[in-house]
Structure formats: structure tokens, C-alpha cells
Scaffold this motif. Structure first.
Motif: not given
Length: 322
Positions: A88-91, A100-101, A136-139
Motif C-alpha cells: 500500500v502507498s502511505i503518505w 510504498f510499503r 501494480t499499486v496506484d499506477n
């Protein structure tokens, strides 16, 4: 030029070490262990199905510990999310950017325990990983390091709390095996060796990912004659035209059958595939992909028996080495 015979000898030595190491934990299941090694060398994925308590997870962990590479275990449960699998992508507040984690799938060997206890949405998170070896996560796309092997365990669908794997996901597993109950002698040996300590704790790696990559390269060079290729196509075509089968083998299944045949040939010390290699592999490579017709199901005919009859009907090449 590299010596093919020398490469095959090295491959056999390494696979012998792997087999012996795994069988320190799982005894009396040589054919199942060999299938796992075939899938590893053929760059496939393995599905292990059986009732609880027969050593499915133990086998997958033993194989993972025998190779000095990265290993991750994913315990599939109903509340598991797709992001737990892929990442998952975390801010990040300090950098002002998304980071990206990586999820549990980022490893050389991924042990998916009880894969059919997760929801279909979470199961489908593995589709891209298994086929394209990337996430592929968030393009954004991240490649998965080779070798990449998913060893998934599942309980039979009649067990409580299970979801049937969709056809698309079953098709991505190169082979499916069943552990079966151990013979009394092996079960007695298990009682003597497993009650005082966990035998997995004593396993040491007997090879590494660099050696596995070399073995995979050797397998890729194994020759498959046009006659043997035609035999593989004949087997899968027979499953598509049989009135007893509602869903036949896909072209991916044909590819998996040939690739597994190349691995079996290399493990046998040959640099060419025989029709017998494909015939012996057909049950573990094809059965989990096939669905019986309603008529066959009503008459009590299993997919295994239908496939056995089809193998008897497909003509074996006269000169497989041509």
C-alpha cells in the motif's frame, strides 16, 4: 561453451540435497516433494490441498527454509485485505510524498497458508503477481525478484469457512498436489521426532537463490521436440472436446505442462523431454483446472478418471526425439 552434462549433474546434486532436506521434516511423501521441486525449477506455483493436519504448511515451510532466500508467510483469513498481500502507498508527512510499503508477496518464496479462507477479492490480489511477477499499486509497478514461487495451501471446499478459488486463479497454479495421510511407519516416526522439538528449527539452507536461478536457466535449455509439443497440445485439446468436461485446459495449461516436463527431464539427467514425462505430469498439472460436465458429475465420474481415459486415447509420438 558450458557443458550441458555438467550442468545437469550439478542440478541433480542440488535437487537431491533439497529433497533430502525437506524429507527430514516430511517423510514418506517423495512424489509430493519432487512435484514441489519441479514447480520451483519450472518457475510455476504450487497448490497443496488436503484436510487439516497432514503437513501442508510444514512442507511449504520446509521448502522455503531449504533455500537461502527471502521468505514471507501470508495467513489468509476472512479479514485479510488485498493491500496486505500486494502492499500500500502511505503518505509520509516529513517528505510530503507517498511511500510504498511492500506487502507479503515481496519475497522469493511466498507461503500462502489456507488461501481459500480469504475473500475472493483478496484471493484475486495474487493474480497479477503470479502471472506477470510484478505488483501494480496506484499506477506504479514494482517487479518481483526471481525466483518467485507461491506455495499455497488450502482445505477442501466442503470444510467450514472456505471459499472456492476462482477458475482464473486455479489456472495460475502450475500443479496441485494432495498430501494424503502418512503411512503408519511415517506417523510413528513423526511422533518420535516431532514431540520433543520442532524439526523445522533444525533445517538449514542447502542452496541459495543464485543457484536456483542457474538451475532454472538449465531447465530452460532442455529440448522439446515438435512431436512432444504436438503431444502436449493433443492432451489439452482432448480435454476441451470431451463431452465429460465442461471447462477444458487453457493454453496456459499446455505451457505449464511442457515447462514442468522440461524440469522433470533435467532432474532425470536428460536434456530432452519424453512423452512419458508429460503423461506422468498431466494429473497434477491439469486436474485442478478442469470442471466435469453435469452428466459426468451426476454419473459419479471424477475429473481424474476422465483425464485418465483421455490420456489413453491421445496418440503417443512414435519418435519423440525428432
Amino acid at each position: 561453451m558450458p557443458d550441458p552434462a555438467g550442468n545437469l549433474d550439478t542440478l541433480r546434486q542440488v535437487t537431491d540435497r533439497l529433497r533430502a532436506n525437506v524429507e527430514r521434516v516430511i517423510s514418506g511423501k517423495t512424489s509430493v516433494v519432487d512435484t514441489a521441486l519441479v514447480v520451483l525449477l519450472a518457475e510455476g506455483h504450487l497448490l497443496i490441498e488436503d484436510v487439516p493436519g497432514v503437513g501442508k504448511t510444514m512442507l511449504s515451510k520446509a521448502l522455503a527454509r531449504s533455500i537461502d532466500g527471502t521468505v514471507r508467510r501470508i495467513q489468509f483469513t476472512p479479514d485479510l485485505l488485498p493491500s496486505d498481500v500486494t502492499g500500500v502507498s502511505i503518505w509520509n508527512r516529513s517528505t510530503g510524498e507517498f511511500e510504498f510499503r511492500p506487502g507479503g508477496v515481496f519475497a522469493n518464496i511466498v507461503v500462502g497458508d489456507e488461501i481459500n479462507r480469504a475473500s475472493p477479492k483478496t484471493q484475486s490480489a495474487l493474480l497479477e503477481c503470479m502471472e506477470e511477477r510484478q505488483v501494480t499499486v496506484d499506477n506504479a509497478t514494482w517487479p518481483l525478484e526471481a525466483p518467485f514461487l507461491v506455495v499455497a495451501t488450502q482445505n477442501p471446499v466442503e470444510m467450514e469457512g472456505t471459499y472456492a478459488l476462482p477458475e482464473a486463479q486455479r489456472d495460475r497454479f502450475m500443479a496441485k498436489v494432495s498430501m494424503g495421510y502418512p503411512v503408519p511407519e511415517a506417523e510413528l516416526a513423526m511422533l518420535q521426532g516431532h514431540t520433543s522439538a520442532n524439526p523445522l528449527d533444525l533445517l538449514e539452507p542447502v542452496t541459495d537463490v543464485a543457484e536456483v536461478r542457474k538451475m532454472i536457466a538449465v531447465v530452460n535449455q532442455v529440448y522439446v521436440s515438435p512431436a512432444v509439443q504436438q503431444y502436449a497440445v493433443g492432451i489439452t485439446t482432448a480435454t476441451r472436446t470431451s463431452p465429460d468436461i465442461r471447462l477444458g485446459a487453457s493454453p496456459r495449461a499446455t505451457l505449464h505442462l511442457v515447462r514442468a516436463g522440461k524440469a522433470v527431464a533435467a532432474m532425470s539427467g536428460r536434456d530432452y523431454v519424453l512423452p512419458d514425462d508429460l503423461r506422468a505430469l498431466a494429473p497434477v498439472v491439469l486436474t485442478h483446472r478442469l470442471l466435469p460436465s453435469p452428466e459426468a458429475a451426476r454419473s459419479g465420474r471424477s475429473v481424474v478418471s476422465v483425464l485418465h481415459d483421455l490420456l489413453e486415447q491421445v496418440r503417443v509420438p512414435d519418435s519423440p526425439g525428432a
